[in-house]
Motif scaffolding. Structure first.
Motif, mmCIF file in Angstrom:
data_model
loop_
_atom_site.group_PDB
_atom_site.id
_atom_site.type_symbol
_atom_site.label_atom_id
_atom_site.label_comp_id
_atom_site.label_asym_id
_atom_site.label_seq_id
_atom_site.Cartn_x
_atom_site.Cartn_y
_atom_site.Cartn_z
ATOM 1 N N ASP A 209 40.123 -29.888 20.875
ATOM 2 C CA ASP A 209 40.285 -30.668 19.642
ATOM 3 C C ASP A 209 40.635 -29.803 18.433
ATOM 4 N N GLY A 210 40.743 -28.487 18.643
ATOM 5 C CA GLY A 210 41.071 -27.591 17.546
ATOM 6 C C GLY A 210 39.906 -27.222 16.657
ATOM 7 N N LEU A 211 38.702 -27.654 17.028
ATOM 8 C CA LEU A 211 37.533 -27.462 16.159
ATOM 9 C C LEU A 211 36.480 -26.529 16.750
ATOM 10 N N VAL A 212 36.797 -25.892 17.874
ATOM 11 C CA VAL A 212 35.812 -25.063 18.572
ATOM 12 C C VAL A 212 35.318 -23.911 17.702
ATOM 13 N N VAL A 213 36.185 -23.325 16.896
ATOM 14 C CA VAL A 213 35.770 -22.241 16.017
ATOM 15 C C VAL A 213 35.274 -22.779 14.676
ATOM 16 N N ILE A 214 35.862 -23.847 14.204
ATOM 17 C CA ILE A 214 35.479 -24.384 12.898
ATOM 18 C C ILE A 214 34.025 -24.835 12.879
ATOM 19 N N ARG A 215 33.541 -25.417 13.972
ATOM 20 C CA ARG A 215 32.142 -25.884 14.003
ATOM 21 C C ARG A 215 31.153 -24.744 13.719
ATOM 22 N N PRO A 216 31.208 -23.630 14.443
ATOM 23 C CA PRO A 216 30.271 -22.540 14.113
ATOM 24 C C PRO A 216 30.531 -21.897 12.756
ATOM 25 N N VAL A 217 31.773 -21.944 12.263
ATOM 26 C CA VAL A 217 32.066 -21.400 10.944
ATOM 27 C C VAL A 217 31.326 -22.200 9.870
ATOM 28 N N VAL A 218 31.292 -23.518 10.026
ATOM 29 C CA VAL A 218 30.567 -24.359 9.071
ATOM 30 C C VAL A 218 29.086 -23.990 9.067
ATOM 31 N N ALA A 219 28.502 -23.839 10.247
ATOM 32 C CA ALA A 219 27.083 -23.487 10.349
ATOM 33 C C ALA A 219 26.825 -22.106 9.757
ATOM 34 N N LEU A 220 27.714 -21.150 10.023
ATOM 35 C CA LEU A 220 27.545 -19.803 9.498
ATOM 36 C C LEU A 220 27.672 -19.781 7.984
ATOM 37 N N ALA A 221 28.604 -20.550 7.459
ATOM 38 C CA ALA A 221 28.775 -20.615 6.005
ATOM 39 C C ALA A 221 27.504 -21.128 5.335
ATOM 40 N N ALA A 222 26.873 -22.116 5.953
ATOM 41 C CA ALA A 222 25.646 -22.665 5.379
ATOM 42 C C ALA A 222 24.541 -21.621 5.317
ATOM 43 N N VAL A 223 24.541 -20.690 6.274
ATOM 44 C CA VAL A 223 23.518 -19.643 6.320
ATOM 45 C C VAL A 223 23.831 -18.513 5.339
ATOM 46 N N LEU A 224 25.086 -18.143 5.230
ATOM 47 C CA LEU A 224 25.458 -16.986 4.419
ATOM 48 C C LEU A 224 25.545 -17.286 2.926
ATOM 49 N N LEU A 225 25.989 -18.479 2.570
ATOM 50 C CA LEU A 225 26.208 -18.779 1.148
ATOM 51 C C LEU A 225 24.905 -18.904 0.373
ATOM 52 N N ARG A 226 24.925 -18.415 -0.833
ATOM 53 C CA ARG A 226 23.818 -18.647 -1.752
ATOM 54 C C ARG A 226 23.890 -20.087 -2.239
ATOM 55 N N PRO A 227 22.798 -20.625 -2.780
ATOM 56 C CA PRO A 227 22.885 -21.939 -3.402
ATOM 57 C C PRO A 227 23.942 -21.944 -4.500
ATOM 58 N N GLY A 228 24.861 -22.876 -4.431
ATOM 59 C CA GLY A 228 25.956 -22.927 -5.394
ATOM 60 C C GLY A 228 27.190 -22.175 -4.942
ATOM 61 N N GLY A 229 27.079 -21.391 -3.857
ATOM 62 C CA GLY A 229 28.240 -20.695 -3.313
ATOM 63 C C GLY A 229 29.219 -21.679 -2.694
ATOM 64 N N VAL A 230 30.467 -21.252 -2.542
ATOM 65 C CA VAL A 230 31.498 -22.180 -2.077
ATOM 66 C C VAL A 230 32.186 -21.657 -0.818
ATOM 67 N N VAL A 231 32.687 -22.598 -0.036
ATOM 68 C CA VAL A 231 33.392 -22.300 1.202
ATOM 69 C C VAL A 231 34.732 -23.018 1.205
ATOM 70 N N GLY A 232 35.754 -22.370 1.779
ATOM 71 C CA GLY A 232 37.051 -22.996 1.993
ATOM 72 C C GLY A 232 37.515 -22.683 3.403
#
Length: 274
Positions: A209-232
């Motif tokens: 489905d093209g999302l195999v890498v995007i799914r863990p990237v979303v989870a990792l971003a949630a862990v790494l970002l500070r409150p108020g940090g942004v992801v693209g």
């Protein structure tokens, strides 16, 4: 010179090269060692130059990527070394890089996941004033290009897999901006010959489905970002609702926003860590 360029343009157009005249002119300028804009001032090519030019045109006609023939790819204000083994950065990714650059405050910590040639990370380091920029790549061949491009810059190269939940564990809750251009084309999708035969498969296709890498990237971003940090995160144009929905479903983000590219196609999604 005009006749030489016209013949090369016809040869490239015949085999379906998307921009035959531009490619012919860029190859000619490369062989001659001049800027493309100076070509009208040159009457002819010498024997060795003409032979080299014809060889390059023949390879381009076999759909070897133009960037591989030139040895570099332009991305925003940089020329990046590219070749077999690394994904050639695309112009549409400049939009994601630009979005991130606009949100980087002086001293910020920025992470570029699935960095490949280092295009996004180096643009960030050049055009903003971050405190740290980390470029993460797992493929050895791509890492070699990333290290080459990052040499002499402030970018820190990290060999790592974005599907590893412990990646960059020391930066948990400390990242200000996280950007990612992951493999996202669904398996089985028809792609141009230049992509199918020359870009690394693992850098292009992201599972059924093209999302195999995007799914863990979303989870990792949630862990790494500070409150108020942004992801693209860049994604396929068929993911215009799926990726925003994935980010919302995670529950740790707000301000989820879908962005189109210059052709009006869904291209990347951004969000803010709660």
């Amino acid at each position: 010179m005009a006749e030489t360029l016209a013949r090369a343009t016809t040869d490239l157009a015949t085999v379906g090269v998307a921009s035959p005249r531009v490619d012919a002119e860029l190859l000619a300028a490369y062989v001659l060692g001049v800027n493309r804009g100076r070509l009208p001032l040159i009457d002819t090519m010498r024997g060795d130059e003409l032979r080299r030019f014809r060889e390059l045109v023949a390879r381009r006609a076999r759909r070897v990527p133009l960037q591989h023939l030139l040895g570099s790819a332009a991305f925003r204000h940089r020329d990046l070394a590219v070749g077999r083994g690394v994904f050639v950065p695309r112009p549409e990714t400049e939009l994601l890089a630009g979005w991130g650059i606009e949100r980087i405050r002086p001293g910020a910590t920025v992470v570029d996941l699935c960095s490949g040639s280092g295009a996004i990370a180096l643009a960030v380091a050049d055009e903003a004033a971050p405190g740290r920029v980390l470029a993460v790549e797992r493929d050895p061949a791509a890492l070699a290009y990333l290290r080459r491009n990052a040499a002499g810059s402030a970018v820190e190269v990290v060999a790592g897999d974005v599907t590893d939940p412990d990646l960059l564990a020391g930066l948990r809750g400390a990242v200000d901006v996280l950007l990612c251009n992951p493999p996202y084309v669904p398996e089985g999708t028809a792609v141009p010959v230049e992509v199918a035969d020359h870009d690394p498969h693992a850098a292009v296709f992201g599972g059924a489905d093209g999302l195999v890498v995007i799914r863990p990237v979303v989870a990792l971003a949630a862990v790494l970002l500070r409150p108020g940090g942004v992801v693209g995160i860049e994604h396929d144009d068929r993911h215009g609702t799926q990726v925003p929905d994935l980010i919302r479903a995670d529950g740790r983000f707000t301000a989820v926003t879908a962005h189109d590219d210059l052709a009006g196609r869904p291209r990347f999604t951004t969000a803010r860590r709660t």
